[in-house]
Design a protein around this motif. Structure first.
Motif, mmCIF file in Angstrom:
data_model
loop_
_atom_site.group_PDB
_atom_site.id
_atom_site.type_symbol
_atom_site.label_atom_id
_atom_site.label_comp_id
_atom_site.label_asym_id
_atom_site.label_seq_id
_atom_site.Cartn_x
_atom_site.Cartn_y
_atom_site.Cartn_z
ATOM 1 N N VAL A 18 40.164 101.387 101.754
ATOM 2 C CA VAL A 18 40.104 102.713 102.378
ATOM 3 C C VAL A 18 38.693 103.002 102.881
ATOM 4 O O VAL A 18 38.496 103.436 104.017
ATOM 5 N N ALA A 19 37.689 102.746 102.041
ATOM 6 C CA ALA A 19 36.302 103.060 102.396
ATOM 7 C C ALA A 19 35.796 102.206 103.555
ATOM 8 O O ALA A 19 35.068 102.695 104.427
ATOM 9 N N GLN A 20 36.158 100.937 103.588
ATOM 10 C CA GLN A 20 35.710 100.067 104.671
ATOM 11 C C GLN A 20 36.274 100.524 106.011
ATOM 12 O O GLN A 20 35.587 100.470 107.025
ATOM 13 N N LYS A 21 37.511 100.992 106.031
ATOM 14 C CA LYS A 21 38.093 101.518 107.269
ATOM 15 C C LYS A 21 37.278 102.686 107.805
ATOM 16 O O LYS A 21 37.233 102.920 109.003
ATOM 17 N N ARG A 22 36.660 103.437 106.913
ATOM 18 C CA ARG A 22 35.905 104.623 107.296
ATOM 19 C C ARG A 22 34.415 104.340 107.475
ATOM 20 O O ARG A 22 33.638 105.237 107.757
ATOM 21 N N GLY A 23 34.022 103.092 107.289
ATOM 22 C CA GLY A 23 32.615 102.721 107.439
ATOM 23 C C GLY A 23 31.723 103.382 106.403
ATOM 24 O O GLY A 23 30.582 103.713 106.690
ATOM 25 N N GLY A 24 32.247 103.557 105.201
ATOM 26 C CA GLY A 24 31.512 104.313 104.201
ATOM 27 C C GLY A 24 31.019 103.531 103.002
ATOM 28 O O GLY A 24 30.710 104.126 101.972
ATOM 29 N N VAL A 25 30.930 102.207 103.080
ATOM 30 C CA VAL A 25 30.474 101.411 101.940
ATOM 31 C C VAL A 25 29.026 101.007 102.160
ATOM 32 O O VAL A 25 28.692 100.394 103.174
ATOM 33 N N TYR A 26 28.167 101.376 101.214
ATOM 34 C CA TYR A 26 26.743 101.052 101.292
ATOM 35 C C TYR A 26 26.341 100.321 100.016
ATOM 36 O O TYR A 26 26.666 100.755 98.918
ATOM 37 N N LEU A 27 25.626 99.216 100.192
ATOM 38 C CA LEU A 27 25.123 98.445 99.057
ATOM 39 C C LEU A 27 23.610 98.547 99.009
ATOM 40 O O LEU A 27 22.957 98.602 100.058
ATOM 41 N N SER A 28 23.072 98.543 97.807
ATOM 42 C CA SER A 28 21.612 98.511 97.679
ATOM 43 C C SER A 28 21.121 97.141 98.134
ATOM 44 O O SER A 28 21.897 96.183 98.204
ATOM 45 N N GLU A 29 19.836 97.063 98.438
ATOM 46 C CA GLU A 29 19.281 95.792 98.910
ATOM 47 C C GLU A 29 19.522 94.658 97.935
ATOM 48 O O GLU A 29 19.805 93.537 98.330
ATOM 49 N N ASN A 30 19.417 94.951 96.633
ATOM 50 C CA ASN A 30 19.598 93.896 95.631
ATOM 51 C C ASN A 30 21.073 93.663 95.275
ATOM 52 O O ASN A 30 21.381 92.890 94.393
ATOM 53 N N LYS A 31 21.980 94.355 95.967
ATOM 54 C CA LYS A 31 23.436 94.214 95.784
ATOM 55 C C LYS A 31 23.895 94.619 94.380
ATOM 56 O O LYS A 31 24.980 94.260 93.949
ATOM 57 N N GLU A 32 23.083 95.392 93.663
ATOM 58 C CA GLU A 32 23.423 95.831 92.309
ATOM 59 C C GLU A 32 23.934 97.269 92.284
ATOM 60 O O GLU A 32 24.335 97.761 91.245
ATOM 61 N N GLY A 33 23.890 97.948 93.437
ATOM 62 C CA GLY A 33 24.367 99.322 93.509
ATOM 63 C C GLY A 33 25.286 99.504 94.690
ATOM 64 O O GLY A 33 25.151 98.823 95.707
ATOM 65 N N VAL A 34 26.229 100.430 94.550
ATOM 66 C CA VAL A 34 27.159 100.711 95.643
ATOM 67 C C VAL A 34 27.351 102.223 95.755
ATOM 68 O O VAL A 34 27.387 102.937 94.758
ATOM 69 N N LEU A 35 27.449 102.661 96.993
ATOM 70 C CA LEU A 35 27.709 104.052 97.310
ATOM 71 C C LEU A 35 28.836 104.068 98.333
ATOM 72 O O LEU A 35 28.772 103.358 99.333
ATOM 73 N N ILE A 36 29.878 104.843 98.041
ATOM 74 C CA ILE A 36 30.962 105.019 98.991
ATOM 75 C C ILE A 36 30.948 106.486 99.380
ATOM 76 O O ILE A 36 31.158 107.367 98.545
ATOM 77 N N ASP A 96 25.113 97.396 85.194
ATOM 78 C CA ASP A 96 24.362 97.585 83.944
ATOM 79 C C ASP A 96 22.966 96.975 84.069
ATOM 80 O O ASP A 96 21.985 97.540 83.592
ATOM 81 N N LYS A 97 22.895 95.841 84.735
ATOM 82 C CA LYS A 97 21.618 95.141 84.923
ATOM 83 C C LYS A 97 20.623 95.989 85.719
ATOM 84 O O LYS A 97 19.420 95.922 85.503
ATOM 85 N N ALA A 98 21.135 96.820 86.634
ATOM 86 C CA ALA A 98 20.272 97.590 87.534
ATOM 87 C C ALA A 98 19.960 99.001 87.028
ATOM 88 O O ALA A 98 19.228 99.744 87.686
ATOM 89 N N LEU A 99 20.509 99.377 85.873
ATOM 90 C CA LEU A 99 20.237 100.718 85.343
ATOM 91 C C LEU A 99 18.738 100.940 85.188
ATOM 92 O O LEU A 99 18.031 100.087 84.661
ATOM 93 N N GLY A 100 18.273 102.080 85.665
ATOM 94 C CA GLY A 100 16.853 102.410 85.571
ATOM 95 C C GLY A 100 15.995 101.750 86.638
ATOM 96 O O GLY A 100 14.800 101.995 86.707
ATOM 97 N N GLY A 101 16.606 100.918 87.472
ATOM 98 C CA GLY A 101 15.865 100.235 88.531
ATOM 99 C C GLY A 101 15.925 100.994 89.836
ATOM 100 O O GLY A 101 16.391 102.132 89.902
ATOM 101 N N PRO A 102 15.490 100.350 90.920
ATOM 102 C CA PRO A 102 15.388 101.038 92.206
ATOM 103 C C PRO A 102 16.707 101.218 92.963
ATOM 104 O O PRO A 102 16.771 102.005 93.904
ATOM 105 N N ALA A 103 17.778 100.527 92.586
ATOM 106 C CA ALA A 103 19.020 100.547 93.368
ATOM 107 C C ALA A 103 19.598 101.958 93.500
ATOM 108 O O ALA A 103 19.964 102.379 94.598
ATOM 109 N N ALA A 104 19.684 102.691 92.409
ATOM 110 C CA ALA A 104 20.272 104.043 92.448
ATOM 111 C C ALA A 104 19.434 104.972 93.314
ATOM 112 O O ALA A 104 19.975 105.728 94.133
ATOM 113 N N ARG A 105 18.118 104.924 93.157
ATOM 114 C CA ARG A 105 17.236 105.782 93.955
ATOM 115 C C ARG A 105 17.306 105.411 95.435
ATOM 116 O O ARG A 105 17.310 106.282 96.305
#
Length: 163
Positions: A18-36, A96-105
């Protein structure tokens, strides 16, 4: 368990389609975070997407709970106050590996840039009180909380920063 992993995989596949159809999937540079995220008007599912959602629900939940789940989903939708061009965060997470790292920010910074360009408010929902604290650190406010028979749901928003 294997069964739980299978259910999560089925739900994830549905959300990503569903999200890909809407162009709404974003990954962090390190591929450890995702935002839809996408505009609220894109929340409405097409007929085929609704069929896919029902098939996913049948495969992932007990039959006896499907009516209750559908009723709760309708109530959740009725509590959303976003406008069609506002941004709606459908999913936001880091490994879990990226918790507290830059991906979320990084993902939040990108989300805020998108909202600023569109002069849009941002809306999100979560059932975890600890997530409310995270959203609040990023400037969101909890504008509504609802208890669905022991299942709390928090509605959050961040108003545009541009005038």
């Amino acid at each position: 368990s294997k069964r739980l992993k299978r259910k999560i995989s089925i739900m994830t596949q549905h959300v990503l389609r569903v999200a890909q159809k809407r162009g709404g999937v974003y990954l962090s540079e390190n591929k450890e975070g995702v935002l839809i995220v996408f505009e609220a008007e894109a929340l409405r599912l097409s007929f085929l997407e609704k069929c896919s959602q029902y098939w996913m629900a049948i495969r992932c939940f007990e039959w006896s709970r499907l009516s209750e789940i559908s009723k709760t989903e309708k109530q959740v939708q009725s509590l959303r106050i976003c406008q069609p061009t506002d941004l709606y965060v459908w999913f936001y997470a880091v490994s879990d590996k990226a918790l507290g790292g830059p991906a979320a920010r990084e993902l939040m910074k990108d989300l805020f840039s998108l909202a600023d360009r569109q002069n849009a408010s941002i809306y999100a929902e979560t059932s975890l009180s600890r997530n409310v604290l995270i959203y609040e650190r990023f400037g969101f406010e909890c504008y509504h909380q609802k208890d669905f028979d022991g299942f709390d749901l928090y509605h959050l928003r961040k108003q545009p920063t541009k005038d």
